[in-house]
Structures are given as structure tokens and as C-alpha cells.
Design an enzyme around this catalytic site. Structure first.
Site, PDB file in Angstrom:
ATOM      1  N   ILE A   1       1.682  -1.026  -0.298  1.00 35.17           N
ATOM      2  CA  ILE A   1      -0.589  -0.214  -0.206  1.00 35.17           C
ATOM      3  C   ILE A   1       0.435   1.645  -0.110  1.00 35.17           C
ATOM      4  O   ILE A   1       1.852   1.547   0.656  1.00 35.17           O
ATOM      5  CB  ILE A   1      -0.788   0.090   0.940  1.00 35.17           C
ATOM      6  CG1 ILE A   1      -1.828   1.390   1.646  1.00 35.17           C
ATOM      7  CG2 ILE A   1      -0.073  -0.540   2.144  1.00 35.17           C
ATOM      8  CD1 ILE A   1      -2.967   0.877   2.509  1.00 35.17           C
ATOM      9  N   SER A   2       0.264   1.922  -0.984  1.00 30.30           N
ATOM     10  CA  SER A   2       1.538   3.597  -1.151  1.00 30.30           C
ATOM     11  C   SER A   2       1.923   4.540   0.357  1.00 30.30           C
ATOM     12  O   SER A   2       0.817   4.011   0.325  1.00 30.30           O
ATOM     13  CB  SER A   2       1.735   4.183  -2.057  1.00 30.30           C
ATOM     14  OG  SER A   2       1.238   3.491  -3.220  1.00 30.30           O
TER      15      SER A   2
END
Ligand code: SAH
Length: 206
Positions: A58-59
Site C-alpha cells: 500500500i503506497s
């Protein structure tokens, strides 16, 4: 109120200088820990990417905020996301746009994200398994397209599925360092504006 969420948003504002009130207010409404496996929940709000399984992440919160801000959403847009991952970015888009379509190539992630988004009540999001290189033709054209995996070049099909006047934001370039680029479609012309360097997991073609 979620204290960790407020700290995360405060950091985006102060450390990175990203103001965008709409995006940051929407981020405060999303329980980021719900998108992350138990063993990583402690670092759910930290200033970096977090593993979500299958070699994906997940960024970083700032990256998510920055890309979303570049889309300049007003509230009623039809948006395509490429790279659903955990579904966190899709949840954010769903609060800022009318309808979100998101494509993920790894079926297990796509299923998990669909279940999670439903459970958390994000109703205006559709998730499907497939390769983003083909976009999501049945629902095209889109006002905005966001690619959340690192591309070497933007597949022509994505520009085709973009409305005239629409914007496409994607991290593009050779190697690990990608340049964030905002493309605006004006008739037959694509206008390109470059932003900073970001790290992304690679976009994988079929
Ligand atoms: N937006 C996600 C994070 C994305 S990480 C979130 O909010 O959690 C990038 C994702 O892109 C990964 O899940 C990866 O599997 C996916 N991906 C890579 N290549 C792809 C492709 N060709 N089509 C669709 N998804 C792809």
C-alpha cells in the site's frame, strides 16, 4: 477522532507541504489500519509503504495524497484506478468522486479488496480482476484515470478510455525511480506535466 490519522495528515501537510483540504479531510475519514494485515497494523499510519502480501505494498500516505490531489476531483467524476492493491486508494477516490472502477491483476488481492470495501461501506466502487493495460472498456470513458503501479510507458488503451478534457496520473519511467506525470487529454493532443520522483512496485504486463 483517529489520533494516528490526524498525525499522518499533519505530516503530509507540514513535512511535505501538501495542502489540498479536500483530499486530507477525506483521508481523515478512512481507517487505514483496516486495509492492512494485523501484523503490520502498528505501522498502518507511518510515513512509508506497508506490505499487503503477494509482494505488493500500500503506497506511502503522502504519495496517495499527492496523486489524488493531481486528479483535481470535484465530486461527480467517473474514475478508473489501475492497481487496486488493498483498496485504500479506491476508498479515498470513492469519497472524492462519483463512481470508481478499479482493476487489480492479482485475483486474491482483488477479492480481498472488494470484500473489505463492501464491509466498510464504500458503495460506489467496483473491483475487478484483470490487467490494467486494457483498462475497463465497458465503463469507459473516464474523467480521470490513476495508475498506482510503476509504468515504463502508458498503455495507449488507457488514453483511449479517457474522456476529452480528462486527466491521467501515473508514475512513469525506466527502473525503480518513476516520475509522477499528469497527462491531460485535449482532443487528439495529450499535454504532459511532470512532478517529482516516487518509488512504486512495478506494473506487470500480461
Ligand atoms: N493502490 C493500492 C496500492 C497499489 S500497489 C492501494 O491503495 O493499496 C500496485 C498494485 O498494482 C499491486 O497490487 C499490483 O498487483 C497491481 N498491478 C501491477 N500490475 C498491474 C496490472 N498490469 N494491472 C492491474 N494491476 C496491476
Amino acid at each position: 477522532m483517529n489520533r494516528k490519522g490526524e498525525m499522518m495528515v499533519g505530516e503530509i501537510r507540514e513535512k511535505y507541504g501538501l495542502k489540498s483540504p479536500q483530499v486530507l479531510a477525506a483521508m481523515l475519514r478512512i481507517p487505514r489500519e483496516e486495509f492492512i494485515a494485523d501484523k503490520f497494523r502498528k505501522i498502518a499510519y507511518s510515513d512509508g509503504p506497508v506490505p499487503i502480501g503477494h509482494g505488493q505494498t500500500i503506497s506511502q500516505p503522502y504519495t496517495v495524497a499527492f496523486m489524488t490531489d493531481l486528479l483535481g476531483l470535484k465530486g461527480d467524476e467517473k474514475v478508473l484506478e489501475v492497481g487496486t492493491g488493498s483498496g485504500y486508494q479506491a476508498a479515498l477516490l470513492s469519497l472524492l468522486a462519483g463512481k470508481v472502477f478499479t482493476v487489480e491483476r492479482i485475483d486474491a488481492l482483488s477479492r480481498e479488496a472488494r470484500k473489505r470495501l463492501r464491509r466498510l461501506g464504500y458503495k460506489n466502487v467496483e473491483v475487478k480482476t484483470g490487467s490494467g493495460e486494457y483498462g475497463w472498456n465497458q465503463e469507459a470513458p473516464y474523467d480521470a484515470i490513476l495508475v498506482t503501479a510503476g509504468l515504463e510507458w502508458v498503455p495507449e488503451e488507457l488514453f483511449r478510455q479517457l474522456k476529452d478534457g480528462g486527466v491521467l496520473v501515473a508514475p512513469v519511467g525506466r527502473g525503480m525511480d518513476k516520475v509522477m506525470i499528469k497527462y491531460s487529454k485535449r482532443g487528439k493532443k495529450i499535454i504532459k506535466k511532470q512532478y517529482g520522483i516516487f518509488h512504486f512496485v512495478p506494473f506487470v504486463e500480461e
